[in-house]
Write a protein that holds these residues in place. Structure first.
Motif, mmCIF file in Angstrom:
data_model
loop_
_atom_site.group_PDB
_atom_site.id
_atom_site.type_symbol
_atom_site.label_atom_id
_atom_site.label_comp_id
_atom_site.label_asym_id
_atom_site.label_seq_id
_atom_site.Cartn_x
_atom_site.Cartn_y
_atom_site.Cartn_z
ATOM 1 N N ALA A 170 0.822 -1.620 -0.018
ATOM 2 C CA ALA A 170 -0.106 -0.159 0.360
ATOM 3 C C ALA A 170 0.527 1.548 0.110
ATOM 4 O O ALA A 170 2.085 1.281 0.349
ATOM 5 N N LEU A 171 0.606 2.069 -0.259
ATOM 6 C CA LEU A 171 0.712 3.719 -0.782
ATOM 7 C C LEU A 171 1.651 4.409 1.017
ATOM 8 O O LEU A 171 0.659 3.862 1.626
ATOM 9 N N GLY A 172 3.129 4.014 0.663
ATOM 10 C CA GLY A 172 3.151 4.954 2.015
ATOM 11 C C GLY A 172 4.010 3.976 2.640
ATOM 12 O O GLY A 172 4.598 4.149 4.034
ATOM 13 N N GLN A 173 3.523 2.209 2.270
ATOM 14 C CA GLN A 173 4.517 1.513 3.724
ATOM 15 C C GLN A 173 5.501 1.726 4.001
ATOM 16 O O GLN A 173 6.363 1.867 3.166
ATOM 17 N N ARG A 221 -4.569 15.924 -2.979
ATOM 18 C CA ARG A 221 -4.324 15.345 -4.160
ATOM 19 C C ARG A 221 -2.887 14.365 -4.577
ATOM 20 O O ARG A 221 -3.245 14.115 -5.501
ATOM 21 N N ASP A 222 -2.117 15.482 -4.419
ATOM 22 C CA ASP A 222 -1.110 15.353 -4.934
ATOM 23 C C ASP A 222 0.187 14.091 -4.263
ATOM 24 O O ASP A 222 -0.306 13.284 -2.817
ATOM 25 N N LEU A 223 0.143 12.698 -4.824
ATOM 26 C CA LEU A 223 0.801 11.957 -4.524
ATOM 27 C C LEU A 223 1.755 11.496 -3.948
ATOM 28 O O LEU A 223 1.894 10.704 -2.520
ATOM 29 N N GLU A 224 2.911 12.291 -4.253
ATOM 30 C CA GLU A 224 4.158 11.639 -3.452
ATOM 31 C C GLU A 224 3.773 12.811 -2.452
ATOM 32 O O GLU A 224 4.191 11.948 -0.943
ATOM 33 N N THR A 225 3.126 13.392 -1.828
ATOM 34 C CA THR A 225 2.441 14.691 -0.952
ATOM 35 C C THR A 225 1.949 13.524 0.581
ATOM 36 O O THR A 225 2.164 13.024 1.591
ATOM 37 N N GLN A 226 1.247 12.933 -0.168
ATOM 38 C CA GLN A 226 -0.209 12.058 0.545
ATOM 39 C C GLN A 226 1.061 10.554 0.953
ATOM 40 O O GLN A 226 0.531 10.269 2.080
ATOM 41 N N LYS A 227 2.046 10.073 -0.380
ATOM 42 C CA LYS A 227 2.866 9.175 0.356
ATOM 43 C C LYS A 227 3.241 9.831 1.557
ATOM 44 O O LYS A 227 3.914 8.737 3.083
ATOM 45 N N LYS A 228 4.103 10.423 1.784
ATOM 46 C CA LYS A 228 5.207 11.765 3.103
ATOM 47 C C LYS A 228 3.914 11.641 4.814
ATOM 48 O O LYS A 228 4.252 11.188 5.490
ATOM 49 N N LYS A 229 2.352 12.175 3.736
ATOM 50 C CA LYS A 229 2.070 12.141 4.964
ATOM 51 C C LYS A 229 1.333 10.918 6.048
ATOM 52 O O LYS A 229 1.289 10.586 6.678
ATOM 53 N N TYR A 230 1.358 9.793 4.568
ATOM 54 C CA TYR A 230 1.296 8.134 5.043
ATOM 55 C C TYR A 230 2.385 7.837 6.369
ATOM 56 O O TYR A 230 2.286 7.034 7.347
ATOM 57 N N GLU A 231 3.610 8.006 4.936
ATOM 58 C CA GLU A 231 4.717 8.002 6.610
ATOM 59 C C GLU A 231 4.961 8.583 7.670
ATOM 60 O O GLU A 231 5.683 8.100 8.600
ATOM 61 N N ASP A 232 3.786 9.598 7.415
ATOM 62 C CA ASP A 232 4.328 9.975 8.879
ATOM 63 C C ASP A 232 3.248 9.764 9.446
ATOM 64 O O ASP A 232 3.496 9.996 11.132
ATOM 65 N N ILE A 233 1.827 9.339 9.612
ATOM 66 C CA ILE A 233 1.459 8.728 10.508
ATOM 67 C C ILE A 233 1.559 7.516 11.074
ATOM 68 O O ILE A 233 1.703 7.110 12.090
#
Length: 532
Positions: free
Chosen positions: A336-339, A474-486
């Motif tokens: 999944a994204l950001g794993q 909306r931005d995929l790379e930013t979304q990925k970083k946010k899931y990493e931060d979570i």
């Protein structure tokens, strides 16, 4: 052994042969599958529960899009293309002009509208997937629109990640497209065909439902008028065979092609058989140790951190979890994204003791640990009980059925629990995070039993906001970083759910069976062949 002999006789009947004690080889164009059907209570896509029923529906119903079993990416099915609007509030699907139902009726956008409106109108089990995204029966006419026969527009009721919505529609149940004409022809008393669909099918898939005998067998027959590539298998017999040893014996004798429900000892015994292949693939969800934060001891972060260090991750992975799960310590599904990679927690009794002392429990304490009385839960629970004891935590095991163990969790009436769950049917981080951590209302009166954050009385307003914010990015790379931060935030917070293994799905099958997808959420027998 009663099931074994019944299965052999049925297989012989199925093949048009005289029943014999054993079958040396199944027919070239017929697939015989052993599984457990206890959870198959209906074949109405709106009412089904459980992955075993999804596995059946995958072969008789189509969805607009599908998830690839290889990379879990979205691929066309009934929709040959789709477009997301710039504001991400609308998805427009272009349907295949050549798709037809098994009845011969063409697949139209009106059938898609009917299927989704029916789902919300009946308000049965599968409607929760759309209801949780804001869809309601009252707003269905506005949200589901047939622009013409081959153009379907899905309007989003609230800001969301359209890719997650697409993943929901890729799953049979919420995403199954029904032949509206055939269903309405079999309607009884305004039930939208519910009674008829329990035992019949109205799909456009590569197979049709020939017969279902509850807790005995399901026979699927090839749809020779299928709009796609016609399957190699003329029929599929799915047999209810709950005993693992019987599945193993029938595989060894060549009486069945696939066994989906074998236990670890029988899988281990089959490893040396060069005529049998065993395959495990990532499933949905995790095995975990859960705490109730209603208990002031477990509400203390230091105590939860100590518990996290009192799990023998490596020992469980090697001795208990083979064929059931794979060592895993993150709250987001593999792929999944950001794993993020695992943080690498190890059993550390001395550090755990120090944390307990800091929390005011230098000698430990007594508690209870609830586990299902089946494998691998019982062995995992016993192993965790032993490592907890090394730090002075005396955990009394309470065993029982799923209703008893998870029922206590749903009632928020437990202390410690070894369980399995955490979403992941849709390979999107939000699927996991809403199941494991999101909790919009921690009151007892809210009864948000679908949220394991609520079940464990875990409430973190900041984390709730982070999850909502990442979903709408909306931005995929930013979304990925946010899931990493979570994930980093959850790791630092020490959650009420402590994953120690990611679920895997395991099947054993004859070596000449090719193209089998082991994951029951993604299984489609249309691509299965036998190389003989």
């Amino acid at each position: 052994m009663r099931h074994l002999f019944a299965s052999v006789a049925l297989a012989a009947l199925f093949c048009g042969a005289t029943p014999v004690a054993t079958l040396a080889e199944t027919p070239d164009d017929q697939l015989i599958v052993a599984t457990v059907m206890s959870n198959i209570l209906t074949l109405d896509p709106a009412a089904i529960t459980g992955r075993e029923t999804v596995q059946v529906l995958n072969n008789i119903y189509d969805t607009l899009v599908v998830l690839s079993p290889d990379d879990r990416d979205l691929h066309p099915r009934l929709a040959e293309s789709w477009e997301i609007s710039p504001d991400r509030m609308k998805i427009t699907f272009r349907l295949r002009p050549d798709a037809v139902f098994a009845s011969g009726n063409p697949v139209t956008a009106q059938d898609v509208v009917f299927s989704l409106k029916r789902l919300l109108t009946l308000n049965l089990a599968q409607s929760s997937f759309l209801k949780s995204r804001g869809y309601t029966a009252e707003a269905a006419d506005r949200l589901f629109v047939a622009q013409d026969d081959h153009t379907f527009v899905l309007n989003l009721p609230e800001p969301d990640d359209p890719k997650l919505i697409l993943m929901v529609l890729a799953q049979n149940g919420p995403g199954s497209i029904l032949d509206s004409k055939t269903v309405l022809e079999n309607e009884q008393g305004g039930d939208l065909g519910a009674k008829w669909l329990t035992l019949n099918s109205a799909g456009s898939g590569p197979f049709t439902l020939t017969r279902w005998a509850s807790n005995e067998y399901i026979i699927l027959s090839r749809n020779d008028d299928y709009w796609g590539e016609v399957p190699a298998m003329k029929r599929v017999l799915m047999r209810h065979l709950p005993e693992s040893q019987s599945q193993r014996l029938m595989l060894e004798q060549g009486d069945i092609d696939v066994g989906y429900s074998l236990l670890a000892p029988d899988l281990k015994a089959l490893e040396s058989n060069d005529r049998i292949r065993i395959e495990s693939t990532p499933g949905a969800g995790f095995y975990y140790l859960a705490v109730s934060m209603k208990d002031p001891r477990f509400a203390d972060r230091k105590v939860r951190e100590a518990l996290r260090l009192l799990i023998d991750y490596d020992g469980l992975d090697k001795a208990v979890m083979p064929y059931y799960g794979k060592l895993y310590q993150r709250p987001i599904t593999t792929g999944a994204l950001g794993q993020l990679p695992d943080p690498g927690y190890k059993l550390d009794v001395e550090k755990a003791k120090a944390l307990l002392a800091e929390a005011g429990y230098p000698d430990g304490f007594k508690t209870t640990l609830r586990v299902l009385s089946e494998e691998p839960f019982l062995k995992a629970g016993t192993a965790i009980q032993n490592t907890l004891a090394q730090a002075g935590i005396q955990a009394e095991l309470i065993t029982g059925s799923g209703d008893q163990i998870y029922g206590a969790m749903r009632d928020r009436n437990f202390e410690l629990l070894v369980g399995r769950g955490g979403g992941g049917q849709q390979p999107h981080p939000d699927s996991n995070l809403r199941a494991l951590a999101f909790n919009p209302d921690n009151s007892d009166e809210a009864k948000l039993t679908n949220y394991q954050g609520w079940r464990t009385s875990f409430f973190d307003e900041k984390l709730n906001g982070m999850i909502e914010d990442a979903l709408l990015e909306r931005d995929l790379e930013t979304q990925k970083k946010k899931y990493e931060d979570i994930q980093a935030y959850m790791d630092q917070s020490v959650m009420s759910i402590l994953p120690f293994s990611e679920t895997v799905d395991t099947a054993a099958f004859q070596a000449d069976v090719q193209g089998l997808t082991v994951n029951p959420w993604l299984t489609r027998f249309e691509v299965v062949t036998k190389e003989r």
